[in-house]
Design a protein around this motif. Sequence first.
Motif, PDB file in Angstrom:
ATOM      1  N   ILE A  71       0.843  -1.203   0.000  1.00 52.57           N
ATOM      2  CA  ILE A  71       0.000   0.000   0.000  1.00 52.57           C
ATOM      3  C   ILE A  71       0.875   1.248   0.000  1.00 52.57           C
ATOM      4  O   ILE A  71       0.644   2.200  -0.746  1.00 52.57           O
ATOM      5  CB  ILE A  71      -0.945  -0.015   1.216  1.00 52.57           C
ATOM      6  CG1 ILE A  71      -1.979  -1.162   1.063  1.00 52.57           C
ATOM      7  CG2 ILE A  71      -1.648   1.328   1.363  1.00 52.57           C
ATOM      8  CD1 ILE A  71      -2.869  -1.355   2.270  1.00 52.57           C
ATOM      9  N   ASN A  72       1.935   1.246   0.838  1.00 48.01           N
ATOM     10  CA  ASN A  72       2.855   2.385   0.862  1.00 48.01           C
ATOM     11  C   ASN A  72       3.611   2.496  -0.459  1.00 48.01           C
ATOM     12  O   ASN A  72       3.849   3.598  -0.960  1.00 48.01           O
ATOM     13  CB  ASN A  72       3.847   2.239   2.025  1.00 48.01           C
ATOM     14  CG  ASN A  72       3.163   2.363   3.373  1.00 48.01           C
ATOM     15  OD1 ASN A  72       2.154   3.048   3.497  1.00 48.01           O
ATOM     16  ND2 ASN A  72       3.704   1.695   4.383  1.00 48.01           N
ATOM     17  N   PHE A  73       4.000   1.353  -1.022  1.00 44.37           N
ATOM     18  CA  PHE A  73       4.701   1.384  -2.314  1.00 44.37           C
ATOM     19  C   PHE A  73       3.803   1.978  -3.395  1.00 44.37           C
ATOM     20  O   PHE A  73       4.237   2.791  -4.204  1.00 44.37           O
ATOM     21  CB  PHE A  73       5.111  -0.040  -2.703  1.00 44.37           C
ATOM     22  CG  PHE A  73       5.603  -0.152  -4.112  1.00 44.37           C
ATOM     23  CD1 PHE A  73       6.897   0.229  -4.452  1.00 44.37           C
ATOM     24  CD2 PHE A  73       4.764  -0.604  -5.128  1.00 44.37           C
ATOM     25  CE1 PHE A  73       7.346   0.140  -5.751  1.00 44.37           C
ATOM     26  CE2 PHE A  73       5.196  -0.679  -6.428  1.00 44.37           C
ATOM     27  CZ  PHE A  73       6.503  -0.306  -6.738  1.00 44.37           C
ATOM     28  N   ARG A  74       2.525   1.585  -3.381  1.00 44.05           N
ATOM     29  CA  ARG A  74       1.598   2.092  -4.402  1.00 44.05           C
ATOM     30  C   ARG A  74       1.429   3.604  -4.267  1.00 44.05           C
ATOM     31  O   ARG A  74       1.409   4.336  -5.270  1.00 44.05           O
ATOM     32  CB  ARG A  74       0.256   1.372  -4.260  1.00 44.05           C
ATOM     33  CG  ARG A  74      -0.855   1.939  -5.131  1.00 44.05           C
ATOM     34  CD  ARG A  74      -2.013   0.979  -5.241  1.00 44.05           C
ATOM     35  NE  ARG A  74      -2.521   0.528  -3.954  1.00 44.05           N
ATOM     36  CZ  ARG A  74      -3.286   1.253  -3.144  1.00 44.05           C
ATOM     37  NH1 ARG A  74      -3.599   2.499  -3.493  1.00 44.05           N
ATOM     38  NH2 ARG A  74      -3.733   0.746  -2.012  1.00 44.05           N
ATOM     39  N   LYS A  75       1.323   4.078  -3.042  1.00 47.60           N
ATOM     40  CA  LYS A  75       1.185   5.524  -2.848  1.00 47.60           C
ATOM     41  C   LYS A  75       2.432   6.253  -3.324  1.00 47.60           C
ATOM     42  O   LYS A  75       2.354   7.326  -3.920  1.00 47.60           O
ATOM     43  CB  LYS A  75       0.923   5.818  -1.373  1.00 47.60           C
ATOM     44  CG  LYS A  75      -0.446   5.334  -0.898  1.00 47.60           C
ATOM     45  CD  LYS A  75      -0.639   5.623   0.591  1.00 47.60           C
ATOM     46  CE  LYS A  75      -2.024   5.155   1.068  1.00 47.60           C
ATOM     47  NZ  LYS A  75      -2.208   5.388   2.519  1.00 47.60           N
ATOM     48  N   GLY A  76       3.609   5.648  -3.040  1.00 45.38           N
ATOM     49  CA  GLY A  76       4.845   6.268  -3.488  1.00 45.38           C
ATOM     50  C   GLY A  76       4.944   6.317  -5.001  1.00 45.38           C
ATOM     51  O   GLY A  76       5.416   7.300  -5.579  1.00 45.38           O
ATOM     52  N   PHE A  77       4.483   5.260  -5.663  1.00 51.39           N
ATOM     53  CA  PHE A  77       4.522   5.256  -7.133  1.00 51.39           C
ATOM     54  C   PHE A  77       3.588   6.323  -7.700  1.00 51.39           C
ATOM     55  O   PHE A  77       3.933   7.011  -8.657  1.00 51.39           O
ATOM     56  CB  PHE A  77       4.118   3.870  -7.655  1.00 51.39           C
ATOM     57  CG  PHE A  77       4.206   3.757  -9.162  1.00 51.39           C
ATOM     58  CD1 PHE A  77       5.373   3.357  -9.780  1.00 51.39           C
ATOM     59  CD2 PHE A  77       3.114   4.061  -9.967  1.00 51.39           C
ATOM     60  CE1 PHE A  77       5.468   3.264 -11.148  1.00 51.39           C
ATOM     61  CE2 PHE A  77       3.188   3.975 -11.343  1.00 51.39           C
ATOM     62  CZ  PHE A  77       4.388   3.571 -11.926  1.00 51.39           C
ATOM     63  N   ASN A  78       2.394   6.450  -7.120  1.00 54.00           N
ATOM     64  CA  ASN A  78       1.453   7.476  -7.602  1.00 54.00           C
ATOM     65  C   ASN A  78       2.028   8.882  -7.436  1.00 54.00           C
ATOM     66  O   ASN A  78       1.778   9.771  -8.256  1.00 54.00           O
ATOM     67  CB  ASN A  78       0.132   7.367  -6.843  1.00 54.00           C
ATOM     68  CG  ASN A  78      -0.682   6.149  -7.259  1.00 54.00           C
ATOM     69  OD1 ASN A  78      -0.504   5.634  -8.365  1.00 54.00           O
ATOM     70  ND2 ASN A  78      -1.547   5.665  -6.394  1.00 54.00           N
ATOM     71  N   ALA A  79       2.831   9.057  -6.360  1.00 53.27           N
ATOM     72  CA  ALA A  79       3.421  10.378  -6.124  1.00 53.27           C
ATOM     73  C   ALA A  79       4.557  10.669  -7.093  1.00 53.27           C
ATOM     74  O   ALA A  79       4.746  11.799  -7.532  1.00 53.27           O
ATOM     75  CB  ALA A  79       3.921  10.475  -4.680  1.00 53.27           C
TER      76      ALA A  79
END
Length: 416
Positions: A71-79
């Motif tokens: 979940i944190n990785f996905r948020k980082g990718f979106n950013a």
Amino acid sequence: MDVNVPISLVTNDAFREIFQSMSEGILMVDEGGKIVIANPVAELIFGYDKNELTDVMLEELLPERYRGRHINFRKGFNAHPEPRRMGFGRDLTGLKKDGLEVPIEISLSYTKVQGKILVMAFISDISQRKKAEDALKRSEEQLIVYAAELEKKVQSRTEALHKTIQELENEVTERKKAEEEARKSLEKERELNELKTKFVSIASHEFRTPLSTVLSSASLINQYNDRGEKEKVDKHVQRIKSSVNHLTSILNDFLSLGKLEEGVIDINKESIHLKEFVDGVHEELSPVLKPGQTLDIAYETSLNEIYSDPRILRNILFNLISNASKYSDAGKEIVLKFENVDNNFVFSIHDRGIGIPEEDQKHLFDRFFRASNAGNVQGTGLGLNIVRRYIELLEGTISFASEHGKGSIFTVTIPI
């Protein structure tokens, strides 16, 4: 994310045909992590029925132990989205509908639709390859299976590139409208035809040679193994590894060229500690150098840190130093020098190799060009063209000085 956006997107016939017929699984995911659409291969990989993956959260396709971090990785990718491979150097697994785990490879890309990120995950089920890799350690028969799988993968990628080129040619033809547009379209069509012709010529040679080496060495290993000649077995195992590495290098060149042509490479600058960065590149390059070759590094700069894109800078250094090694004899010294001149960060690579004939120098950065004295040295003629494009993305310049038979100096200047 409005789920109707990607659905309207795939109503385009050309896109839908490509999306549905790709040999890799594809998931398109909105910013919240919800799967918007999946192609048939993705459904097959995870064991879901047609359209059953729609609206499923992406984390449900991961084993429980990975979900929190993802979940944190996905948020980082979106950013900070950028095309990348996931899990490089380690194994990845997905979770099928029936609860079983499946080994996979994942590459990420993205697009923006109505101002929102739409992530595209390209997924390959590598179950068979993992089995082949395990078996490769035990028998020569599995070496042949692995070589055949590699050949099939190369053939599949080659066909995909042919198909992409053909689609681009058709698109150029359809967009001919005004006289000026027609002139530009015809010029682009001519260039693509040349690219396809050169690609077919190089691919047919550069792919066939290492694959033949793999197959012949695999056959010989069985004979030497029966006779207990371990030294010869090791020699041919090394030949197989070298050939596979060469094929990987060729595919990377073509993929890098494709991304540069499509303009999908983004610049992501950050603060880079110079010595730590260069030490990492040196360590990675050491196995590539020929026996007795040394890479001497001279820091003639007051800069401890630079602000640039480490991924692109690494590719530039890796390519130029690899060339210096490839076109120099064993035992020769290669010098990497760093300076800062005015408001520019400057580095140069000095070698004592075969040099570049004067009549070839004006074509050195052309696609697919190889100097007349390159001989049997392996290569596609794409490396320096890709390097020049990477440097231009960093708003820098590259120059060189060379004397046939005495060596070359390549100098890269990048604004600080």
